[in-house]
Design a protein around this motif. Structure first.
Motif, mmCIF file in Angstrom:
data_model
loop_
_atom_site.group_PDB
_atom_site.id
_atom_site.type_symbol
_atom_site.label_atom_id
_atom_site.label_comp_id
_atom_site.label_asym_id
_atom_site.label_seq_id
_atom_site.Cartn_x
_atom_site.Cartn_y
_atom_site.Cartn_z
ATOM 1 N N ALA A 47 -2.386 -12.293 -1.254
ATOM 2 C CA ALA A 47 -3.329 -12.193 -2.492
ATOM 3 C C ALA A 47 -3.414 -11.058 -2.986
ATOM 4 O O ALA A 47 -3.653 -10.810 -4.269
ATOM 5 C CB ALA A 47 -4.900 -12.719 -1.910
ATOM 6 N N ASN A 48 -3.041 -9.880 -2.332
ATOM 7 C CA ASN A 48 -3.257 -8.449 -2.850
ATOM 8 C C ASN A 48 -2.256 -7.490 -2.969
ATOM 9 O O ASN A 48 -2.020 -6.751 -3.553
ATOM 10 C CB ASN A 48 -4.294 -7.817 -1.954
ATOM 11 C CG ASN A 48 -5.553 -8.422 -2.031
ATOM 12 O OD1 ASN A 48 -6.223 -8.324 -2.995
ATOM 13 N ND2 ASN A 48 -5.766 -9.155 -0.940
ATOM 14 N N CYS A 49 -1.072 -7.807 -1.884
ATOM 15 C CA CYS A 49 0.209 -7.171 -1.937
ATOM 16 C C CYS A 49 1.403 -7.530 -2.542
ATOM 17 O O CYS A 49 2.544 -6.562 -2.803
ATOM 18 C CB CYS A 49 0.314 -6.476 -0.500
ATOM 19 S SG CYS A 49 -1.087 -6.087 0.251
ATOM 20 N N ILE A 50 1.739 -8.726 -2.272
ATOM 21 C CA ILE A 50 2.918 -9.551 -2.450
ATOM 22 C C ILE A 50 3.261 -9.169 -4.011
ATOM 23 O O ILE A 50 4.512 -9.052 -4.184
ATOM 24 C CB ILE A 50 3.196 -10.849 -2.146
ATOM 25 C CG1 ILE A 50 2.978 -11.021 -0.627
ATOM 26 C CG2 ILE A 50 4.166 -11.608 -2.710
ATOM 27 C CD1 ILE A 50 4.250 -10.592 0.084
ATOM 28 N N VAL A 51 2.579 -9.024 -4.940
ATOM 29 C CA VAL A 51 2.947 -8.677 -6.252
ATOM 30 C C VAL A 51 4.014 -7.617 -6.406
ATOM 31 O O VAL A 51 4.861 -7.529 -7.228
ATOM 32 C CB VAL A 51 1.813 -8.501 -7.305
ATOM 33 C CG1 VAL A 51 2.051 -8.046 -8.611
ATOM 34 C CG2 VAL A 51 0.913 -9.843 -7.177
ATOM 35 N N CYS A 52 3.600 -6.708 -5.771
ATOM 36 C CA CYS A 52 4.538 -5.230 -5.745
ATOM 37 C C CYS A 52 5.321 -5.383 -4.847
ATOM 38 O O CYS A 52 6.408 -5.006 -4.913
ATOM 39 C CB CYS A 52 3.459 -4.065 -5.761
ATOM 40 S SG CYS A 52 2.581 -3.830 -7.002
ATOM 41 N N VAL A 85 -10.791 5.544 -4.349
ATOM 42 C CA VAL A 85 -10.871 5.077 -5.568
ATOM 43 C C VAL A 85 -10.513 6.236 -6.366
ATOM 44 O O VAL A 85 -11.168 7.435 -6.434
ATOM 45 C CB VAL A 85 -12.116 4.211 -6.199
ATOM 46 C CG1 VAL A 85 -11.661 3.992 -7.600
ATOM 47 C CG2 VAL A 85 -12.099 3.296 -5.413
ATOM 48 N N GLY A 86 -9.293 6.263 -7.270
ATOM 49 C CA GLY A 86 -8.790 7.252 -8.075
ATOM 50 C C GLY A 86 -8.100 8.110 -7.358
ATOM 51 O O GLY A 86 -6.937 8.621 -8.211
ATOM 52 N N ASP A 87 -7.373 7.954 -6.139
ATOM 53 C CA ASP A 87 -6.232 8.285 -5.557
ATOM 54 C C ASP A 87 -5.054 7.580 -6.153
ATOM 55 O O ASP A 87 -5.155 6.508 -6.094
ATOM 56 C CB ASP A 87 -6.484 8.344 -3.835
ATOM 57 C CG ASP A 87 -5.232 9.027 -3.375
ATOM 58 O OD1 ASP A 87 -4.099 8.994 -3.836
ATOM 59 O OD2 ASP A 87 -5.567 9.719 -2.112
ATOM 60 N N PRO A 88 -4.232 8.604 -6.354
ATOM 61 C CA PRO A 88 -2.912 7.743 -7.114
ATOM 62 C C PRO A 88 -2.100 6.768 -6.237
ATOM 63 O O PRO A 88 -1.309 5.889 -6.572
ATOM 64 C CB PRO A 88 -2.108 8.769 -7.909
ATOM 65 C CG PRO A 88 -2.443 10.088 -7.186
ATOM 66 C CD PRO A 88 -3.962 9.668 -6.696
ATOM 67 N N GLN A 89 -2.264 6.996 -4.744
ATOM 68 C CA GLN A 89 -1.578 6.340 -3.870
ATOM 69 C C GLN A 89 -2.422 5.167 -3.298
ATOM 70 O O GLN A 89 -1.997 4.552 -2.318
ATOM 71 C CB GLN A 89 -0.928 7.748 -2.779
ATOM 72 C CG GLN A 89 0.057 8.131 -3.514
ATOM 73 C CD GLN A 89 0.817 8.912 -2.477
ATOM 74 O OE1 GLN A 89 0.333 9.013 -1.197
ATOM 75 N NE2 GLN A 89 1.452 10.032 -2.704
ATOM 76 N N LYS A 90 -3.713 4.984 -3.789
ATOM 77 C CA LYS A 90 -4.567 4.079 -3.321
ATOM 78 C C LYS A 90 -3.689 2.592 -3.580
ATOM 79 O O LYS A 90 -3.233 2.255 -4.387
ATOM 80 C CB LYS A 90 -5.873 3.974 -3.860
ATOM 81 C CG LYS A 90 -6.874 2.758 -3.464
ATOM 82 C CD LYS A 90 -8.125 3.040 -3.257
ATOM 83 C CE LYS A 90 -9.043 2.107 -2.810
ATOM 84 N NZ LYS A 90 -9.076 1.786 -1.533
ATOM 85 N N MET A 91 -3.889 1.730 -2.441
ATOM 86 C CA MET A 91 -3.646 0.427 -2.822
ATOM 87 C C MET A 91 -4.483 -0.590 -2.461
ATOM 88 O O MET A 91 -5.421 -0.305 -1.650
ATOM 89 C CB MET A 91 -2.246 -0.019 -1.726
ATOM 90 C CG MET A 91 -1.018 0.788 -1.922
ATOM 91 S SD MET A 91 0.236 0.115 -1.009
ATOM 92 C CE MET A 91 -0.242 0.304 0.678
ATOM 93 N N PRO A 92 -4.513 -1.726 -3.324
ATOM 94 C CA PRO A 92 -3.821 -2.040 -3.957
ATOM 95 C C PRO A 92 -3.866 -1.306 -5.596
ATOM 96 O O PRO A 92 -4.802 -0.869 -5.636
ATOM 97 C CB PRO A 92 -3.968 -3.754 -4.339
ATOM 98 C CG PRO A 92 -5.286 -3.851 -3.863
ATOM 99 C CD PRO A 92 -5.772 -2.863 -2.808
ATOM 100 N N GLN A 93 -2.723 -1.147 -6.047
ATOM 101 C CA GLN A 93 -2.684 -0.517 -7.424
ATOM 102 C C GLN A 93 -3.643 -1.202 -8.290
ATOM 103 O O GLN A 93 -3.888 -2.191 -8.405
ATOM 104 C CB GLN A 93 -1.302 -0.552 -8.028
ATOM 105 C CG GLN A 93 -0.284 0.348 -7.156
ATOM 106 C CD GLN A 93 -0.274 1.629 -7.602
ATOM 107 O OE1 GLN A 93 -0.535 2.321 -8.488
ATOM 108 N NE2 GLN A 93 -0.314 2.551 -6.509
ATOM 109 N N GLY A 94 -4.272 -0.155 -8.901
ATOM 110 C CA GLY A 94 -5.528 -0.865 -9.969
ATOM 111 C C GLY A 94 -6.596 -1.544 -9.304
ATOM 112 O O GLY A 94 -7.326 -2.268 -10.056
ATOM 113 N N GLY A 95 -7.071 -1.530 -7.865
ATOM 114 C CA GLY A 95 -8.007 -2.208 -7.371
ATOM 115 C C GLY A 95 -8.223 -1.719 -6.040
ATOM 116 O O GLY A 95 -7.882 -0.614 -5.794
#
Length: 116
Positions: A47-52, A85-95
């Protein structure tokens, strides 16, 4: 009649302005006694990771389409999903995952990374 409408509107406005998040007002999902990849982790990854993290995705260089791949990268996954939140390496991207979802990954590792 105008007073009733005013009072009702004021009451609705006060309730609507509550600043708690959905996660704060909803009960956290219980964590299973024994977390497994197939039952608990794979649905979150799908649901959260496979997209990337699949062929053709932005992070296709590190696919997470199988138990072995997710198991191999669990330390990196835990690091990245727990970043602020706000860390550019946080996953999932944009959420962000909920704390209950993050705890599933943590407990899966603590339980020995069981597949089924």
């Amino acid at each position: 009649m105008k007073k009733i409408i005013y009072l009702f509107s004021s009451a609705v406005a006060l309730v609507a302005c509550e600043s708690r998040t959905y996660e704060e007002i909803s009960a956290p999902a219980p964590i299973p006694e024994k977390v497994t990849y197939a039952k608990d982790v794979k649905p979150l990854v799908d649901a959260n990771c496979i997209v990337c993290h699949s062929p053709g995705g932005a992070a296709s260089f590190q696919p997470w389409t199988s138990y072995t791949q997710v198991k191999t990268h669990i330390d990196n996954i835990l690091d990245r999903i727990q970043r602020p939140v706000g860390d550019p390496q946080k996953m999932p991207q944009g959420g962000a995952l909920s704390s209950s979802q993050i705890n599933i990954f943590i407990k899966w590792k603590a339980d020995g990374l069981v597949e089924n």
